[in-house]
Design a protein around this motif. Structure first.
Motif, PDB file in Angstrom:
ATOM      1  N   ASP A   1      34.543 -25.429  20.499  1.00  0.00           N
ATOM      2  CA  ASP A   1      34.822 -26.860  20.400  1.00  0.00           C
ATOM      3  C   ASP A   1      35.908 -27.166  19.385  1.00  0.00           C
ATOM      4  OD1 ASP A   1      32.832 -27.531  22.284  1.00  0.00           O
ATOM      5  OD2 ASP A   1      31.269 -27.412  20.740  1.00  0.00           O
ATOM      6  N   ASP A   2      36.488 -26.114  18.789  1.00  0.00           N
ATOM      7  CA  ASP A   2      37.520 -26.301  17.766  1.00  0.00           C
ATOM      8  C   ASP A   2      38.899 -26.510  18.377  1.00  0.00           C
ATOM      9  OD1 ASP A   2      35.650 -25.964  15.733  1.00  0.00           O
ATOM     10  OD2 ASP A   2      35.963 -23.791  15.659  1.00  0.00           O
ATOM     11  N   ILE A   3      39.132 -25.904  19.541  1.00  0.00           N
ATOM     12  CA  ILE A   3      40.443 -25.996  20.185  1.00  0.00           C
ATOM     13  C   ILE A   3      40.329 -26.889  21.407  1.00  0.00           C
ATOM     14  CG2 ILE A   3      42.331 -24.745  21.287  1.00  0.00           C
ATOM     15  CD1 ILE A   3      41.537 -22.282  19.702  1.00  0.00           C
ATOM     16  N   LYS A   4      40.932 -28.054  21.318  1.00  0.00           N
ATOM     17  CA  LYS A   4      40.929 -29.001  22.440  1.00  0.00           C
ATOM     18  C   LYS A   4      42.312 -29.163  23.055  1.00  0.00           C
ATOM     19  CE  LYS A   4      36.999 -31.699  20.703  1.00  0.00           C
ATOM     20  NZ  LYS A   4      36.705 -30.822  19.557  1.00  0.00           N
ATOM     21  N   GLY A   5      43.323 -28.575  22.386  1.00  0.00           N
ATOM     22  CA  GLY A   5      44.693 -28.665  22.864  1.00  0.00           C
ATOM     23  C   GLY A   5      45.622 -27.956  21.908  1.00  0.00           C
ATOM     24  N   GLU A   6      46.911 -28.068  22.158  1.00  0.00           N
ATOM     25  CA  GLU A   6      47.889 -27.344  21.349  1.00  0.00           C
ATOM     26  C   GLU A   6      47.943 -27.803  19.898  1.00  0.00           C
ATOM     27  OE1 GLU A   6      50.362 -30.660  23.257  1.00  0.00           O
ATOM     28  OE2 GLU A   6      48.546 -29.504  23.655  1.00  0.00           O
ATOM     29  N   ASP A   7      47.455 -29.014  19.605  1.00  0.00           N
ATOM     30  CA  ASP A   7      47.465 -29.508  18.232  1.00  0.00           C
ATOM     31  C   ASP A   7      46.417 -28.832  17.355  1.00  0.00           C
ATOM     32  OD1 ASP A   7      49.498 -31.262  18.901  1.00  0.00           O
ATOM     33  OD2 ASP A   7      48.131 -32.912  19.359  1.00  0.00           O
ATOM     34  N   ASP A   8      45.555 -28.022  17.952  1.00  0.00           N
ATOM     35  CA  ASP A   8      44.465 -27.382  17.197  1.00  0.00           C
ATOM     36  C   ASP A   8      44.692 -25.894  16.992  1.00  0.00           C
ATOM     37  OD1 ASP A   8      43.025 -29.841  17.221  1.00  0.00           O
ATOM     38  OD2 ASP A   8      42.344 -29.398  19.255  1.00  0.00           O
ATOM     39  N   LEU A   9      45.931 -25.415  17.126  1.00  0.00           N
ATOM     40  CA  LEU A   9      46.188 -23.982  17.095  1.00  0.00           C
ATOM     41  C   LEU A   9      46.504 -23.427  15.705  1.00  0.00           C
ATOM     42  CD1 LEU A   9      48.325 -23.496  20.341  1.00  0.00           C
ATOM     43  CD2 LEU A   9      45.871 -23.107  20.007  1.00  0.00           C
ATOM     44  N   ALA A  10      46.698 -24.273  14.722  1.00  0.00           N
ATOM     45  CA  ALA A  10      47.034 -23.798  13.372  1.00  0.00           C
ATOM     46  C   ALA A  10      45.939 -22.873  12.852  1.00  0.00           C
ATOM     47  CB  ALA A  10      47.225 -24.971  12.420  1.00  0.00           C
ATOM     48  N   GLY A  11      46.339 -21.691  12.406  1.00  0.00           N
ATOM     49  CA  GLY A  11      45.393 -20.733  11.866  1.00  0.00           C
ATOM     50  C   GLY A  11      44.647 -19.925  12.910  1.00  0.00           C
ATOM     51  N   LYS A  12      44.843 -20.239  14.189  1.00  0.00           N
ATOM     52  CA  LYS A  12      44.164 -19.531  15.263  1.00  0.00           C
ATOM     53  C   LYS A  12      45.029 -18.377  15.777  1.00  0.00           C
ATOM     54  CE  LYS A  12      40.938 -22.715  15.143  1.00  0.00           C
ATOM     55  NZ  LYS A  12      39.614 -22.429  14.546  1.00  0.00           N
ATOM     56  N   THR A  13      44.399 -17.450  16.470  1.00  0.00           N
ATOM     57  CA  THR A  13      45.111 -16.337  17.088  1.00  0.00           C
ATOM     58  C   THR A  13      45.178 -16.559  18.593  1.00  0.00           C
ATOM     59  OG1 THR A  13      44.363 -14.778  15.395  1.00  0.00           O
ATOM     60  CG2 THR A  13      45.182 -13.845  17.450  1.00  0.00           C
ATOM     61  N   VAL A  14      46.398 -16.621  19.100  1.00  0.00           N
ATOM     62  CA  VAL A  14      46.631 -16.911  20.509  1.00  0.00           C
ATOM     63  C   VAL A  14      47.267 -15.693  21.167  1.00  0.00           C
ATOM     64  CG1 VAL A  14      47.833 -18.398  22.149  1.00  0.00           C
ATOM     65  CG2 VAL A  14      46.894 -19.366  20.050  1.00  0.00           C
ATOM     66  N   CYS A  15      46.804 -15.348  22.353  1.00  0.00           N
ATOM     67  CA  CYS A  15      47.263 -14.148  23.049  1.00  0.00           C
ATOM     68  C   CYS A  15      48.020 -14.513  24.320  1.00  0.00           C
ATOM     69  CB  CYS A  15      46.063 -13.267  23.401  1.00  0.00           C
ATOM     70  SG  CYS A  15      46.484 -11.650  24.090  1.00  0.00           S
ATOM     71  N   SER A  16      49.061 -13.731  24.606  1.00  0.00           N
ATOM     72  CA  SER A  16      49.781 -13.868  25.864  1.00  0.00           C
ATOM     73  C   SER A  16      50.504 -12.559  26.154  1.00  0.00           C
ATOM     74  CB  SER A  16      50.767 -15.037  25.819  1.00  0.00           C
ATOM     75  OG  SER A  16      51.202 -15.379  27.130  1.00  0.00           O
ATOM     76  N   ALA A  17      51.181 -12.512  27.293  1.00  0.00           N
ATOM     77  CA  ALA A  17      51.853 -11.283  27.706  1.00  0.00           C
ATOM     78  C   ALA A  17      53.166 -11.100  26.970  1.00  0.00           C
ATOM     79  CB  ALA A  17      52.095 -11.301  29.212  1.00  0.00           C
ATOM     80  N   THR A  18      53.432  -9.871  26.574  1.00  0.00           N
ATOM     81  CA  THR A  18      54.691  -9.534  25.919  1.00  0.00           C
ATOM     82  C   THR A  18      55.862  -9.891  26.833  1.00  0.00           C
ATOM     83  OG1 THR A  18      53.639  -7.694  24.752  1.00  0.00           O
ATOM     84  CG2 THR A  18      56.047  -7.658  24.910  1.00  0.00           C
TER      85      THR A  18
END
Length: 298
Positions: A164-181
């Motif tokens: 419930d902490d991440i509701k959108g892109e404005d909540d990404l500070a300090g979080k670890t986000v993964c995607s393809a190289t």
């Protein structure tokens, strides 16, 4: 004279209902016609007239077409490991192009290419064209050309169902986000979200695995892809927020092959009914409604 294209795959219905979308580099055959009623969505052309395309000439000489794809994106580009069948919107787009160029299903060689290696695979001649959630960018157009766009989507976020902490892109500070190289989404995070940590893998499915294992807080890529993964793990994952970018998918082609690019763009422009049928049989099974984008025939 034209003959019916009957590419039947049992897995298309299941993959589409799950909505779904690169792993190793092995080749594979098998595609779909995507039609729920058993009818063909498109035909294999005969007496194709395409002059001035070295890529097409090489296909004819080799008597096959080599297509770069992804195979871990349900509903877009998916390979069923148990059956060996491929399904999804991108697979159908790739097969439609091959059919328009006169190639039957048994003349298609699919190659799974990780996001980071797409340009090099095209430049080095490892594949004839690439169809796999390939966003058109000016940087990529320095090395290759694009036909299309054939689909429009936007960058989104996939998180754990109980997050419930991440509701959108404005909540990404300090979080670890993964995607393809090498993907557009991971570069967007690096460029525009400096307080966000990043993790990268060759494939989105590896990111989803890391998310399920609690090693990352979110996975980011195009929302169309994320919905497919959420459908695979409805009790564990969810898509949050609204798309925060615009991504236009194109067909990756060798630089300077204007004849082939114009040919495919004309196919998209004139084939609106076929495009709609393919969408309805794959991604459209989710209930989402979209409009085919106009091509940019530069």
């Amino acid at each position: 004279m034209r003959k019916r294209l009957m590419f039947i795959t049992a897995g298309v219905a299941a993959a589409a209902l799950a909505l779904s979308g690169c792993s190793g580099g092995d080749a594979g055959t098998g595609s779909t016609d995507g039609a729920s009623d058993g009818g063909a969505l498109f035909e294999v052309a005969s007496d194709v007239q395409l002059e001035g395309s070295p890529t097409y000439d090489a296909m004819v000489k080799a008597d096959k077409v080599r297509i770069g794809v992804k195979e871990d994106q349900p509903g877009l580009g998916y390979l069923d490991a148990a059956t060996g069948e491929r399904s999804g919107f991108d697979v159908e787009m790739a097969t439609w192009i091959a059919a328009s160029l006169g190639f039957e299903a048994d003349k298609i060689e699919f190659k799974a290419i990780p996001s980071a290696n797409r340009e090099s695979a095209i430049v080095n001649g490892d594949i004839d064209y690439y169809v796999g959630t390939y966003s058109i960018t000016d940087k990529r157009k320095e090395q290759i050309d694009f036909a299309g766009p054939y689909f429009e989507t936007g960058q989104g976020l996939l998180v754990a169902a109980d997050n419930d902490d991440i509701k959108g892109e404005d909540d990404l500070a300090g979080k670890t986000v993964c995607s393809a190289t090498g993907s557009t989404p991971i570069q967007n995070i690096k460029d525009n979200f400096p307080d966000t940590k990043t993790e990268e893998f060759d494939t989105y499915s590896q990111c989803v695995e890391a998310l399920n294992d609690g090693k990352v807080d979110a996975v980011t890529t195009d929302q169309a892809i994320l919905i497919g993964y959420a459908a695979q793990f409805p009790d564990d994952l969810k898509v949050v927020g609204e798309p925060f970018s615009t991504e236009l998918y194109g067909i990756g082609l060798p630089k300077g092959d204007d004849a082939l690019r114009h040919f495919i763009n004309t196919m998209f422009t004139d084939g609106g009914d076929t495009w709609t049928k393919i969408y309805d049989a794959t991604l459209g099974a989710s209930g989402t409604k979209v409009t085919q984008p106009a091509v940019d025939d530069y």
